[in-house]
Motif scaffolding. Structure first.
Motif, PDB file in Angstrom:
ATOM      1  N   GLN A 267       0.832  -1.205   0.000  1.00  0.00           N
ATOM      2  CA  GLN A 267       0.000   0.000   0.000  1.00  0.00           C
ATOM      3  C   GLN A 267       0.868   1.258   0.000  1.00  0.00           C
ATOM      4  O   GLN A 267       0.591   2.218  -0.725  1.00  0.00           O
ATOM      5  CB  GLN A 267      -0.944   0.001   1.208  1.00  0.00           C
ATOM      6  N   LYS A 268       1.917   1.232   0.794  1.00  0.00           N
ATOM      7  CA  LYS A 268       2.838   2.365   0.854  1.00  0.00           C
ATOM      8  C   LYS A 268       3.515   2.585  -0.495  1.00  0.00           C
ATOM      9  O   LYS A 268       3.592   3.719  -0.983  1.00  0.00           O
ATOM     10  CB  LYS A 268       3.882   2.119   1.949  1.00  0.00           C
ATOM     11  N   LEU A 269       3.981   1.517  -1.104  1.00  0.00           N
ATOM     12  CA  LEU A 269       4.625   1.615  -2.418  1.00  0.00           C
ATOM     13  C   LEU A 269       3.643   2.128  -3.465  1.00  0.00           C
ATOM     14  O   LEU A 269       3.993   2.958  -4.314  1.00  0.00           O
ATOM     15  CB  LEU A 269       5.192   0.251  -2.825  1.00  0.00           C
ATOM     16  N   GLY A 270       2.410   1.661  -3.404  1.00  0.00           N
ATOM     17  CA  GLY A 270       1.384   2.123  -4.338  1.00  0.00           C
ATOM     18  C   GLY A 270       1.128   3.615  -4.197  1.00  0.00           C
ATOM     19  O   GLY A 270       0.968   4.331  -5.195  1.00  0.00           O
TER      20      GLY A 270
ATOM     21  N   GLN B 260       3.832  -4.105  -9.515  1.00  0.00           N
ATOM     22  CA  GLN B 260       2.974  -5.174 -10.046  1.00  0.00           C
ATOM     23  C   GLN B 260       3.565  -6.553  -9.761  1.00  0.00           C
ATOM     24  O   GLN B 260       2.846  -7.492  -9.422  1.00  0.00           O
ATOM     25  CB  GLN B 260       2.757  -4.980 -11.544  1.00  0.00           C
ATOM     26  N   ARG B 261       4.890  -6.664  -9.873  1.00  0.00           N
ATOM     27  CA  ARG B 261       5.559  -7.940  -9.591  1.00  0.00           C
ATOM     28  C   ARG B 261       5.367  -8.310  -8.111  1.00  0.00           C
ATOM     29  O   ARG B 261       5.023  -9.442  -7.779  1.00  0.00           O
ATOM     30  CB  ARG B 261       7.051  -7.859  -9.924  1.00  0.00           C
ATOM     31  N   LYS B 262       5.556  -7.331  -7.233  1.00  0.00           N
ATOM     32  CA  LYS B 262       5.398  -7.586  -5.800  1.00  0.00           C
ATOM     33  C   LYS B 262       3.945  -7.924  -5.460  1.00  0.00           C
ATOM     34  O   LYS B 262       3.696  -8.787  -4.618  1.00  0.00           O
ATOM     35  CB  LYS B 262       5.869  -6.376  -4.987  1.00  0.00           C
TER      36      LYS B 262
ATOM     37  N   ALA C  34       9.214   1.496 -11.435  1.00  0.00           N
ATOM     38  CA  ALA C  34       8.580   1.347 -10.122  1.00  0.00           C
ATOM     39  C   ALA C  34       7.220   0.665 -10.260  1.00  0.00           C
ATOM     40  O   ALA C  34       6.857  -0.181  -9.434  1.00  0.00           O
ATOM     41  CB  ALA C  34       8.438   2.711  -9.450  1.00  0.00           C
ATOM     42  N   SER C  35       6.468   1.010 -11.299  1.00  0.00           N
ATOM     43  CA  SER C  35       5.154   0.385 -11.532  1.00  0.00           C
ATOM     44  C   SER C  35       5.295  -1.107 -11.817  1.00  0.00           C
ATOM     45  O   SER C  35       4.524  -1.922 -11.300  1.00  0.00           O
ATOM     46  CB  SER C  35       4.433   1.065 -12.695  1.00  0.00           C
TER      47      SER C  35
ATOM     48  N   GLN D 296       4.335   9.996  -7.289  1.00  0.00           N
ATOM     49  CA  GLN D 296       5.296  10.270  -8.377  1.00  0.00           C
ATOM     50  C   GLN D 296       4.557  10.566  -9.679  1.00  0.00           C
ATOM     51  O   GLN D 296       4.940  11.471 -10.430  1.00  0.00           O
ATOM     52  CB  GLN D 296       6.232   9.077  -8.576  1.00  0.00           C
ATOM     53  N   GLN D 297       3.510   9.811  -9.939  1.00  0.00           N
ATOM     54  CA  GLN D 297       2.738  10.009 -11.162  1.00  0.00           C
ATOM     55  C   GLN D 297       2.056  11.382 -11.144  1.00  0.00           C
ATOM     56  O   GLN D 297       2.068  12.091 -12.151  1.00  0.00           O
ATOM     57  CB  GLN D 297       1.700   8.895 -11.316  1.00  0.00           C
ATOM     58  N   ASP D 298       1.471  11.748 -10.016  1.00  0.00           N
ATOM     59  CA  ASP D 298       0.823  13.057  -9.891  1.00  0.00           C
ATOM     60  C   ASP D 298       1.830  14.184 -10.086  1.00  0.00           C
ATOM     61  O   ASP D 298       1.556  15.174 -10.782  1.00  0.00           O
ATOM     62  CB  ASP D 298       0.135  13.201  -8.527  1.00  0.00           C
TER      63      ASP D 298
END
Length: 177
Positions: free
Chosen positions: A66-69, A106-108, A101-102, A75-77
């Motif tokens: 959740q934190k990584l998301g 997704q892998r994680k 990072a995305s 970053q995207q914003d």
């Protein structure tokens, strides 16, 4: 003529005996039960305990995801807001970093889901094994002819799920009849 009459009489006696035997078979009531496996997984103490254990076991990884998301979203914003004022090289570098990072996120996520599914299947296998033992014990004790686990429709009258849940709560002891 006597032979014909005696054959008819024999045929009538055999037919009558057949009817008596078949009616005796139909007079025996078949006892059928139904177990709602989803409700068993939701309510049986052993299943509830296993689900809580899995929640605790995977909580840290879920929070990290959740934190990584949120970081990726931030970053995207930032890139969307200030991307037009950045140099071309800086914007491409940030887009590449965001893309990397995305992919990593997704892998994680995929690994998390796979690990959780494996552990959930292991835990539910134990629940199923214990439930099947309790179910077999109840079926033999209460003389069920058939117990069904999946059905399009079932009457609540034949639902024995609560008995199985109680047997699991009592650690395999049969409920009072």
């Amino acid at each position: 003529m006597n032979r014909l009459r005696s054959n008819r009489l024999l045929l009538i006696v055999l037919a009558s005996a057949g009817l008596l035997v078949s009616s005796a078979c139909f007079a025996t009531e078949t006892k059928i039960g139904f177990v709602d496996m989803q409700r068993l997984f939701d309510q049986a103490p052993i299943a509830v305990k296993a689900n809580k254990k899995l929640t605790v076991e995977f909580a840290k990884r879920e929070l990290e995801l959740q934190k990584l998301g949120k970081q990726i979203k931030s970053q995207q914003d930032t890139l969307e807001k200030s991307g037009s004022t950045m140099s071309e090289t800086d914007r491409r570098n940030r887009e590449r970093d965001l893309s990397d990072a995305s992919r990593e996120f997704q892998r994680k996520q995929r690994e998390f889901r796979e690990d959780l599914d494996v552990r959930r299947n292991e835990a539910m296998a134990v629940v199923i094994e214990r439930a099947n033992k309790a179910l077999k014990q109840i079926a033999e004790t209460e003389k069920y002819d058939l117990i069904i686990q999946d059905a399009v429709y079932f009457s609540p009258r034949i639902d024995i799920t609560d008995k199985i849940i109680k047997a699991l709560a009592d650690d395999g002891k049969l409920p009072a009849q």
